[in-house]
Motif scaffolding. Structure first.
Motif, PDB file in Angstrom:
ATOM      1  N   VAL A 173      10.112  -8.065  -3.587  1.00 44.16           N
ATOM      2  CA  VAL A 173      10.577  -6.686  -3.466  1.00 44.16           C
ATOM      3  C   VAL A 173       9.551  -5.724  -4.053  1.00 44.16           C
ATOM      4  N   ALA A 174       8.961  -6.088  -5.196  1.00 42.35           N
ATOM      5  CA  ALA A 174       7.917  -5.244  -5.783  1.00 42.35           C
ATOM      6  C   ALA A 174       6.711  -5.153  -4.858  1.00 42.35           C
ATOM      7  N   GLY A 175       6.384  -6.258  -4.198  1.00 38.42           N
ATOM      8  CA  GLY A 175       5.251  -6.258  -3.274  1.00 38.42           C
ATOM      9  C   GLY A 175       5.463  -5.312  -2.122  1.00 38.42           C
ATOM     10  N   TYR A 176       6.660  -5.329  -1.538  1.00 36.97           N
ATOM     11  CA  TYR A 176       6.851  -4.426  -0.404  1.00 36.97           C
ATOM     12  C   TYR A 176       7.182  -3.003  -0.850  1.00 36.97           C
ATOM     13  N   GLY A 177       7.288  -2.782  -2.152  1.00 42.73           N
ATOM     14  CA  GLY A 177       7.368  -1.418  -2.653  1.00 42.73           C
ATOM     15  C   GLY A 177       6.002  -0.821  -2.911  1.00 42.73           C
ATOM     16  N   ILE A 178       5.097  -1.623  -3.444  1.00 40.34           N
ATOM     17  CA  ILE A 178       3.744  -1.149  -3.759  1.00 40.34           C
ATOM     18  C   ILE A 178       2.878  -1.091  -2.505  1.00 40.34           C
ATOM     19  N   GLY A 179       3.050  -2.036  -1.598  1.00 41.84           N
ATOM     20  CA  GLY A 179       2.196  -2.133  -0.419  1.00 41.84           C
ATOM     21  C   GLY A 179       2.092  -0.870   0.408  1.00 41.84           C
ATOM     22  N   PRO A 180       3.224  -0.207   0.719  1.00 44.88           N
ATOM     23  CA  PRO A 180       3.123   0.999   1.561  1.00 44.88           C
ATOM     24  C   PRO A 180       2.303   2.120   0.957  1.00 44.88           C
ATOM     25  N   MET A 181       2.174   2.152  -0.369  1.00 46.43           N
ATOM     26  CA  MET A 181       1.375   3.204  -0.984  1.00 46.43           C
ATOM     27  C   MET A 181      -0.090   3.099  -0.571  1.00 46.43           C
ATOM     28  N   PHE A 182      -0.535   1.898  -0.223  1.00 47.05           N
ATOM     29  CA  PHE A 182      -1.923   1.694   0.156  1.00 47.05           C
ATOM     30  C   PHE A 182      -2.092   1.437   1.656  1.00 47.05           C
ATOM     31  N   LEU A 183      -1.120   0.759   2.267  1.00 53.45           N
ATOM     32  CA  LEU A 183      -1.274   0.350   3.658  1.00 53.45           C
ATOM     33  C   LEU A 183      -0.678   1.336   4.650  1.00 53.45           C
ATOM     34  N   SER A 184       0.458   1.935   4.316  1.00 48.82           N
ATOM     35  CA  SER A 184       1.105   2.842   5.272  1.00 48.82           C
ATOM     36  C   SER A 184       0.259   4.063   5.618  1.00 48.82           C
ATOM     37  N   ARG A 353      -1.981  11.146  -2.988  1.00 52.76           N
ATOM     38  CA  ARG A 353      -0.883  11.999  -2.557  1.00 52.76           C
ATOM     39  C   ARG A 353       0.491  11.324  -2.629  1.00 52.76           C
ATOM     40  N   PRO A 354       0.651  10.046  -2.183  1.00 54.66           N
ATOM     41  CA  PRO A 354       1.992   9.440  -2.273  1.00 54.66           C
ATOM     42  C   PRO A 354       2.533   9.394  -3.692  1.00 54.66           C
ATOM     43  N   PHE A 355       1.644   9.260  -4.689  1.00 56.87           N
ATOM     44  CA  PHE A 355       2.104   9.218  -6.075  1.00 56.87           C
ATOM     45  C   PHE A 355       2.432  10.622  -6.590  1.00 56.87           C
ATOM     46  N   THR A 356       1.539  11.584  -6.323  1.00 59.59           N
ATOM     47  CA  THR A 356       1.741  12.923  -6.870  1.00 59.59           C
ATOM     48  C   THR A 356       2.972  13.601  -6.276  1.00 59.59           C
ATOM     49  N   LEU A 357       3.221  13.372  -4.983  1.00 58.85           N
ATOM     50  CA  LEU A 357       4.391  13.991  -4.361  1.00 58.85           C
ATOM     51  C   LEU A 357       5.682  13.534  -5.023  1.00 58.85           C
ATOM     52  N   ASN A 358       5.702  12.316  -5.504  1.00 60.06           N
ATOM     53  CA  ASN A 358       6.897  11.775  -6.139  1.00 60.06           C
ATOM     54  C   ASN A 358       7.309  12.576  -7.357  1.00 60.06           C
ATOM     55  N   TYR A 498       9.267  17.910   4.593  1.00 55.42           N
ATOM     56  CA  TYR A 498       7.836  17.693   4.336  1.00 55.42           C
ATOM     57  C   TYR A 498       7.160  17.094   5.567  1.00 55.42           C
ATOM     58  N   PRO A 499       7.163  17.791   6.697  1.00 62.37           N
ATOM     59  CA  PRO A 499       6.630  17.203   7.928  1.00 62.37           C
ATOM     60  C   PRO A 499       5.144  16.872   7.849  1.00 62.37           C
ATOM     61  N   LEU A 500       4.366  17.646   7.078  1.00 64.06           N
ATOM     62  CA  LEU A 500       2.927  17.396   6.983  1.00 64.06           C
ATOM     63  C   LEU A 500       2.611  16.204   6.085  1.00 64.06           C
ATOM     64  N   TYR A 501       3.565  15.819   5.249  1.00 62.98           N
ATOM     65  CA  TYR A 501       3.331  14.745   4.283  1.00 62.98           C
ATOM     66  C   TYR A 501       4.364  13.635   4.428  1.00 62.98           C
ATOM     67  N   ALA A 502       4.934  13.520   5.629  1.00 62.28           N
ATOM     68  CA  ALA A 502       6.054  12.592   5.812  1.00 62.28           C
ATOM     69  C   ALA A 502       5.689  11.163   5.443  1.00 62.28           C
ATOM     70  N   ALA A 503       4.520  10.685   5.892  1.00 60.85           N
ATOM     71  CA  ALA A 503       4.140   9.299   5.612  1.00 60.85           C
ATOM     72  C   ALA A 503       4.005   9.052   4.112  1.00 60.85           C
ATOM     73  N   SER A 504       3.395  10.003   3.405  1.00 57.54           N
ATOM     74  CA  SER A 504       3.218   9.848   1.965  1.00 57.54           C
ATOM     75  C   SER A 504       4.549   9.921   1.225  1.00 57.54           C
ATOM     76  N   VAL A 505       5.413  10.852   1.645  1.00 64.83           N
ATOM     77  CA  VAL A 505       6.714  10.995   0.993  1.00 64.83           C
ATOM     78  C   VAL A 505       7.559   9.740   1.189  1.00 64.83           C
ATOM     79  N   LEU A 506       7.574   9.195   2.399  1.00 67.15           N
ATOM     80  CA  LEU A 506       8.380   8.003   2.671  1.00 67.15           C
ATOM     81  C   LEU A 506       7.803   6.775   1.987  1.00 67.15           C
ATOM     82  N   ALA A 507       6.475   6.717   1.866  1.00 66.83           N
ATOM     83  CA  ALA A 507       5.859   5.601   1.135  1.00 66.83           C
ATOM     84  C   ALA A 507       6.239   5.664  -0.334  1.00 66.83           C
ATOM     85  N   GLY A 508       6.251   6.872  -0.905  1.00 63.80           N
ATOM     86  CA  GLY A 508       6.668   7.018  -2.293  1.00 63.80           C
ATOM     87  C   GLY A 508       8.120   6.660  -2.494  1.00 63.80           C
TER      88      GLY A 508
END
Length: 572
Positions: A173-184, A353-358, A498-508
């Motif tokens: 579960v931790a792996g698929y939580g951290i992974g999107p921050m880098f791969l998505s 960006r995915p981290f800061t938006l959080n 957040y349409p311009l940052y949707a991928a980052s927001v959802l990854a976070g």
């Protein structure tokens, strides 16, 4: 039938290796179409778009009519067409022959009904791609819970405690939580797109199940469980973006709901499927089953999953036109934009960006914390099922998984009334631009928020020998009802706000809820044994009650908060 293979991985592979075109594109079949794909009004200069005061200077851009006149007698894409004429301007990164800079012809959709645009695909094709998206999501989520049936066997084989054996679940579960921050975020890069990310990660996920199932020591098992969760993770954060690629805003909620249905169904089926395998064979067979499921998924995606990213489709269209015309100045907007992006910009988009938006956006932080709590409660509560149905009701270990079917039934039952709400109440609220205020997503979240404590109180206090086992199973169904309503509302809210940052927001969002979900199961078993089922469930229910005000506050004050946010949308 040919269109079903267009822009799939096998289509790209055969084109690159053998030059075979399974499903040729329109411009490859009819060369006269290509000028229609050039947007005369959007044609721009090589270095940067002209400033407002310089727009008149770009009038020297060759028109579509001029290009067609040059080529009308050839019936082929002439490399000497007016597409290669030099734009002679002064200032603003002026293009001239001495500098070797020429007019950029911007590639776009050739009309509002362009069949290559995912929004214009047929309904059958959209549903087929949606099913594949849901299938890959189902495979990832079942990968977490299918392991739980083998926890006693892991503890016995490696001589560790039950809590230590549970780390195999939490590491995944931790792996698929951290992974999107880098791969998505890689799927947002036009030169890559979504499809290659999905297929490469799915294939790696399948292959890595082999060393996981053959692990010779506890450390190896935990390491590979984390790695497999990490590499398979992008679909969990980017699947919503794939759905948005294909469906207009009014219909996107239906796709997200079905995506969520598969996401809820998978954890509830994992213990059932894994329970029989672990009982008949060993815990390793739960991972072999996961490999078979993921191998089937990878095969389907390899053959049939097309690219859905609009920017990637146009990027590839521009590349085809450059090959056909031998004109290097035909480009997509993403290629022009990429010229001005430094390595630091790319790193900012993908990693920072995915981290800061959080933490910089109050709306994002509140909703991510709430979904993280719901996710944590789900995995924590699931740990009580063997205690309740094995200990209190005497279910055999392989039959405990049957108790999870109440969760599955609840997620199915909620879909028809939810779709009715979307169709009759929410869709009429869209404006003339097909837009909906994000706050109007919140009523269903408010309803779902109350179902979480209802489920936990019902389940906890009905789980006793004097009450039939069907009662806690019925109570468990309310959690999936809450999950469908909450996840659909919140994910759509974040995408709308957040349409311009949707991928980052959802990854976070995926990171936060997965980290919470990874931590809570480690103490869940001890909590339920020490407090008892009733009081442990009550504690979780009271915790969920504390978060009920969040969707209510966003429904009432969300628009005001959005208007003072630096990154949220202000024009709706």
């Amino acid at each position: 039938m040919a269109s079903i293979f267009q822009d799939t991985f096998i289509d790209y592979l055969l084109r690159l290796s053998l030059g075979i075109r399974i499903a040729p594109h329109a411009e490859e079949l009819d060369s006269s179409l290509w000028p229609d794909m050039i947007h005369q009004e959007k044609t721009t200069d090589t270095e940067h778009p002209p400033h407002q005061e310089d727009r008149k200077r770009t009038s020297a851009v060759p028109s579509v009519e001029e290009v067609q006149q040059d080529d009308q007698n050839t019936h082929t894409l002439s490399p000497r067409s007016s597409a290669t004429r030099v734009l002679d301007t002064e200032g603003v990164g002026a293009s001239d022959t001495e500098k070797g800079e020429a007019t950029i012809l911007l590639v776009d959709w050739y009309g509002p009904d362009d069949p290559a645009k995912p929004l214009n695909w047929s309904r059958n094709k959209k549903f087929w791609v949606l099913f594949q998206t849901c299938l890959w999501t189902f495979t990832m989520y079942i990968g977490s819970s299918i392991y739980t049936a083998g926890i006693p066997g892991v503890a016995e084989d490696f001589g560790v405690s039950a809590v230590a054996a549970t780390v195999g679940l939490t590491a995944f579960v931790a792996g698929y939580g951290i992974g999107p921050m880098f791969l998505s975020p890689m799927s947002e890069i036009p030169q890559i797109g979504r499809m290659p990310i999905y297929i490469v990660t799915c294939v790696l996920f399948t292959v890595l199940q082999v060393p996981t199932a053959l692990a010779t020591n506890y450390g190896m098992l935990i390491a590979f469980r984390f790695i497999t969760g990490f590499v398979g993770s992008p679909i969990l954060a980017t699947g919503g973006a794939t759905i948005a690629d294909m469906f207009i805003p009014q219909k996107r909620s239906y796709g997200i709901a079905l995506w969520g249905l598969f996401g809820v169904a998978a954890p509830s089926l994992g213990p059932l499927v894994g329970g029989f395998a672990a009982h008949a064979k060993t815990w390793r067979w739960t991972l072999w089953e996961l490999m078979w499921v993921s191998g089937f998924t990878a095969t389907v995606l390899f053959l049939f999953f097309p690219e859905t990213s609009h920017s990637n489709i146009l990027y590839r269209r521009a590349a085809r036109l450059r090959r056909l015309t031998r004109n290097p100045h035909i480009m997509s907007q993403s290629e022009i934009d990429a010229r001005h992006m430094t390595a630091g910009d790319v790193a900012m988009m993908m990693l920072v960006r995915p981290f800061t938006l959080n933490f910089q956006e109050p709306i994002v932080l509140m909703l991510n914390l709430y979904l993280a709590l719901i996710y944590a409660l789900l995995y924590c509560w699931f740990e009580s099922f063997p205690i309740v149905f094995g200990g209190i009701y005497g279910f055999a270990p392989q039959h405990v998984g049957l108790a999870f079917l109440g969760v599955l039934v609840g997620s199915i039952v909620v879909i028809p009334p939810f779709f009715s709400y979307l169709y009759y109440h929410q869709e009429p609220q869209y404006n003339e631009r097909n837009e909906l205020k994000p706050e109007k997503r919140m009523p269903t979240a408010i309803v779902g928020a109350f179902f979480v404590p209802v489920c936990l109180f019902w389940f906890g206090w009905s789980a006793r020998p004097s009450i039939h086992w069907i009662m806690p199973i019925i109570g468990s169904s309310f959690f999936s009802i809450a999950g469908i309503l909450l996840f659909n509302s919140v994910l759509n809210y974040l995408a709308d706000a957040y349409p311009l940052y949707a991928a980052s927001v959802l990854a976070g969002n995926d990171l936060m809820r997965s980290l919470f979900g990874a931590a809570f199961p480690l103490f869940a078993g001890a909590m339920y044994r020490n407090l008892g089922t009733g009081w442990a469930s009550t504690l979780l229910g009271l915790l969920s009650c504390a978060f009920i005000p969040i969707p209510i506050l966003l429904y009432v004050y969300g628009e005001r908060i959005r208007m003072v946010s630096k990154r949220a949308r202000h024009d709706i």
